[in-house]
Design an enzyme around this catalytic site. Structure first.
Site, mmCIF file in Angstrom:
data_model
loop_
_atom_site.group_PDB
_atom_site.id
_atom_site.type_symbol
_atom_site.label_atom_id
_atom_site.label_comp_id
_atom_site.label_asym_id
_atom_site.label_seq_id
_atom_site.Cartn_x
_atom_site.Cartn_y
_atom_site.Cartn_z
ATOM 1 N N GLY A 187 0.800 -1.242 0.000
ATOM 2 C CA GLY A 187 0.000 0.000 0.000
ATOM 3 C C GLY A 187 0.821 1.275 0.000
ATOM 4 N N LYS A 205 6.275 16.693 -3.753
ATOM 5 C CA LYS A 205 6.455 16.995 -2.323
ATOM 6 C C LYS A 205 7.546 18.056 -2.142
ATOM 7 C CE LYS A 205 5.080 12.300 -1.090
ATOM 8 N NZ LYS A 205 5.571 10.928 -0.911
ATOM 9 N N GLY A 302 1.868 4.489 3.961
ATOM 10 C CA GLY A 302 1.156 3.436 4.682
ATOM 11 C C GLY A 302 -0.072 4.006 5.379
HETATM 12 P P1 NDP Z 1 -6.326 4.239 -2.688
HETATM 13 O O1 NDP Z 1 -6.272 4.013 -4.149
HETATM 14 O O2 NDP Z 1 -5.965 3.140 -1.771
HETATM 15 O O3 NDP Z 1 -7.792 4.726 -2.283
HETATM 16 C C1 NDP Z 1 -8.518 5.663 -3.034
HETATM 17 C C2 NDP Z 1 -9.950 5.660 -2.569
HETATM 18 O O4 NDP Z 1 -10.653 6.639 -3.299
HETATM 19 C C3 NDP Z 1 -10.658 4.337 -2.832
HETATM 20 O O5 NDP Z 1 -11.609 4.094 -1.803
HETATM 21 C C4 NDP Z 1 -11.394 4.582 -4.139
HETATM 22 O O6 NDP Z 1 -12.570 3.805 -4.279
HETATM 23 C C5 NDP Z 1 -11.763 6.035 -3.968
HETATM 24 N N1 NDP Z 1 -11.956 6.735 -5.222
HETATM 25 C C6 NDP Z 1 -11.044 6.907 -6.213
HETATM 26 N N2 NDP Z 1 -11.591 7.634 -7.211
HETATM 27 C C7 NDP Z 1 -12.848 7.922 -6.826
HETATM 28 C C8 NDP Z 1 -13.918 8.632 -7.414
HETATM 29 N N3 NDP Z 1 -13.815 9.193 -8.611
HETATM 30 N N4 NDP Z 1 -15.086 8.715 -6.729
HETATM 31 C C9 NDP Z 1 -15.221 8.144 -5.525
HETATM 32 N N5 NDP Z 1 -14.241 7.450 -4.903
HETATM 33 C C10 NDP Z 1 -13.083 7.355 -5.557
HETATM 34 O O7 NDP Z 1 -5.432 5.525 -2.413
HETATM 35 P P2 NDP Z 1 -4.638 5.883 -1.089
HETATM 36 O O8 NDP Z 1 -5.516 5.737 0.079
HETATM 37 O O9 NDP Z 1 -3.334 5.185 -1.109
HETATM 38 O O10 NDP Z 1 -4.291 7.421 -1.342
HETATM 39 C C11 NDP Z 1 -5.244 8.449 -1.101
HETATM 40 C C12 NDP Z 1 -4.503 9.781 -1.139
HETATM 41 O O11 NDP Z 1 -3.536 9.806 -0.109
HETATM 42 C C13 NDP Z 1 -3.737 10.054 -2.422
HETATM 43 O O12 NDP Z 1 -3.822 11.434 -2.708
HETATM 44 C C14 NDP Z 1 -2.313 9.684 -2.084
HETATM 45 O O13 NDP Z 1 -1.375 10.369 -2.861
HETATM 46 C C15 NDP Z 1 -2.257 10.131 -0.649
HETATM 47 N N6 NDP Z 1 -1.244 9.474 0.155
HETATM 48 C C16 NDP Z 1 -1.184 8.116 0.185
HETATM 49 C C17 NDP Z 1 -0.263 7.486 1.007
HETATM 50 C C18 NDP Z 1 -0.152 6.015 1.079
HETATM 51 O O14 NDP Z 1 0.735 5.521 1.801
HETATM 52 N N7 NDP Z 1 -0.990 5.242 0.382
HETATM 53 C C19 NDP Z 1 0.649 8.267 1.854
HETATM 54 C C20 NDP Z 1 0.474 9.701 1.763
HETATM 55 C C21 NDP Z 1 -0.441 10.273 0.925
HETATM 56 P P3 NDP Z 1 -12.528 2.181 -4.292
HETATM 57 O O15 NDP Z 1 -12.148 1.781 -2.887
HETATM 58 O O16 NDP Z 1 -13.909 1.791 -4.616
HETATM 59 O O17 NDP Z 1 -11.506 1.832 -5.309
HETATM 60 N N1 HSE Z 2 3.537 6.728 -2.896
HETATM 61 C C1 HSE Z 2 3.985 7.571 -1.842
HETATM 62 C C2 HSE Z 2 5.314 7.042 -1.321
HETATM 63 C C3 HSE Z 2 2.966 7.590 -0.741
HETATM 64 O O1 HSE Z 2 5.684 5.926 -1.693
HETATM 65 O O2 HSE Z 2 5.978 7.732 -0.570
HETATM 66 C C4 HSE Z 2 3.271 8.630 0.267
HETATM 67 O O3 HSE Z 2 3.093 9.901 -0.251
#
Ligand code: NDP
Ligand code: HSE
Length: 435
Positions: A187, A205, A302
């Site tokens: 993740g 960033k 994460g």
């Molecule tokens: P995921 O892909 O795991 O989750 C995205 C969520 O958004 C899912 O629930 C998805 O639905 C939903 N979604 C996506 N598009 C739509 C839409 N058009 N309408 C409604 N729901 C939608 O992403 P992350 O949780 O990993 O990341 C979320 C944000 O956090 C991003 O901006 C990322 O850059 C940021 N981030 C992530 C980190 C990480 O470690 N993962 C760390 C720091 C920042 P469904 O579940 O049905 O697919």
């Molecule tokens: N994809 C990003 C990373 C998530 O690997 O650092 C955190 O922003």
């Protein structure tokens, strides 16, 4: 007890992390804010899956904008990622003067300048601690803790996925592809991992960090980005033999005539702190004129580490209720009407020591030709060594460490070296930073 009602837009890795941490630490967070925090509405693409995770009581909307408009939502948490839907969500929240917390560095890097201006007009708040370095409170440190300083430089490991890949390649001898698959499974990676491995995520960033460090607009398009896709295990090993580790560093520096902003694989001495930052961990080294060097270390990606930053923003937003905009910390850490227009320097103006590896046919005169071209361009050699072939390829590798050199000179030299008959592969250049 008063309640704060959240609209959770996105129930993926981070959304779930936020939901879990809010539930687990409900009491503790309530003692900190004086409010009970509940998720009252949510959305995802797959609502059935979201329902399975969130339970039966939370109102689910198909349209993310309906979450924003829901009258039972006081604060919006945007965790969908991408730019299109996320931007509409944040603009709609601002228009309704609902505070919004986001982890979306792509959106802030591309549209932060406009969004902050809109939020200022409407009296709304856009909070984005989780957008940079996951769980590390680097935004708060730069905007508040280091506010007395003239910041000189920031250098960091800002992408967990690539740091994880480089660590796994070095420690376990995994291939790039296998290590990337593991990072995706855990993740850490963006939905499009190109953003991670090409250095774009770290660049976004860095643009945010530079804006907050120097009081300049966010200029993501001016970041020089080079990812790790061309990096070979052989170069990682060669660097190791010379006492270096390879890290994808994001670097911004104040120079006399402008600011550097660059992301590239970088050789760092194996005994400096940043060299030992492994796995998905991030580290940010900030140098201020008063404080000297400060180092921030923690999980950069994460579910729960990121949730930690999202919820910290949420708590700030709750505490800021009723506080006049002029009494709040400015978005860029500097007053918006006092931003600087000092330019971002072209990469050609950067100076670094370099590691060069040139694969050549083992014949007389080659070393002299290469050394001659470097001398012509004013590139001074610190070490030059021939590494014997391991039998898996034709030719031998010449490894060169240069003294600090202007980027333009080394680019010219590499072009000429590449054109030599005896050179059998495109030469490799990696930049070196010592701390
Ligand atoms: P995921 O892909 O795991 O989750 C995205 C969520 O958004 C899912 O629930 C998805 O639905 C939903 N979604 C996506 N598009 C739509 C839409 N058009 N309408 C409604 N729901 C939608 O992403 P992350 O949780 O990993 O990341 C979320 C944000 O956090 C991003 O901006 C990322 O850059 C940021 N981030 C992530 C980190 C990480 O470690 N993962 C760390 C720091 C920042 P469904 O579940 O049905 O697919
Ligand atoms: N994809 C990003 C990373 C998530 O690997 O650092 C955190 O922003």
């Amino acid at each position: 007890m008063n309640k704060v009602r959240l609209g959770l837009i996105g129930v993926g890795t981070v959304g779930r992390g936020v939901f879990d941490v809010l539930n687990r630490n409900r009491e503790e967070i309530c003692r900190r804010t004086g409010y009970e925090i509940v998720v009252s509405a949510a959305t995802a693409r797959d609502l059935k899956k979201a329902r399975g995770f969130l339970g039966p009581t939370i109102k689910l909307h198909e349209d993310p904008l309906d979450v924003v408009r829901d009258e039972n939502v006081d604060i919006v948490i945007e965790l969908v990622g991408g730019v299109t839907t996320a931007r509409s969500v944040i603009e709609a929240s601002i228009a309704l003067a609902k505070p919004v917390v986001t982890a979306n560095k792509a959106l802030i890097a591309e549209h932060g300048n406009e969004l902050f201006a809109l939020a200022k007009i409407s009296g709304s708040i856009v909070a984005f601690e989780a957008a940079v370095a996951g769980g590390i409170p680097i935004i708060k440190s730069l905007r508040e803790g280091l506010t007395a300083n003239r910041i000189q430089s920031v250098a960091g490991i800002l992408n967990g996925t690539t740091n994880f890949i480089l660590s796994e390649m070095r420690a376990r001898g995994l291939s790039f592809q296998d290590a990337l698959s593991d990072a995706q499974r855990l993740g850490y990676a963006e939905s499009d991992p190109t953003f991670d491995i090409e250095g774009i995520d770290a660049g976004q960033k860095l643009a945010i960090i530079a804006a907050l460090s120097f009081g300049i607009p966010i200029q993501a398009e001016r970041v020089y980005c080079e990812g790790i896709t061309q990096l070979t295990e052989g170069d990682i090993r060669a660097a190791e033999d010379f006492g270096y580790r390879v890290k994808l560093l994001a670097i911004t520096k104040r120079r006399a005539n402008g600011f550097e902003m660059r992301v590239h694989p970088t050789l760092v001495p194996h005994d400096c702190v940043i060299a030992s930052v492994d796995g998905a961990m991030n580290a940010v080294l900030v140098r201020g004129d008063a404080v000297g060097e400060t180092l921030y270390y923690g999980a950069g990606a994460g579910a729960e580490p990121t949730a930690s930053a999202v919820i910290a923003d949420l708590v700030d937003v709750i505490r800021l209720q009723g506080v006049a905009a002029c009494a709040q910390v400015p978005y860029f850490a500097f007053q918006t009407d006092r931003l600087s227009d000092v330019p971002i320097l072209d990469m050609g103006e950067v100076e670094c020591s370099c590691y060069l590896r040139v694969r050549v046919r083992d014949e007389s005169g080659v070393l002299a030709n290469i050394a001659g071209i470097l001398a012509e361009q004013g590139v001074s050699i610190e070490v030059m060594r021939q590494r014997e072939s391991n039998g898996s390829h034709a030719g031998v590798d010449i490894v060169i460490f240069t003294h600090k050199t202007n980027e333009r000179s080394i680019n010219h030299a590499l072009k000429k070296i590449d054109a030599l008959d005896s050179v059998v592969e495109k030469p490799v250049r990696l930049r070196i930073e010592t701390f």
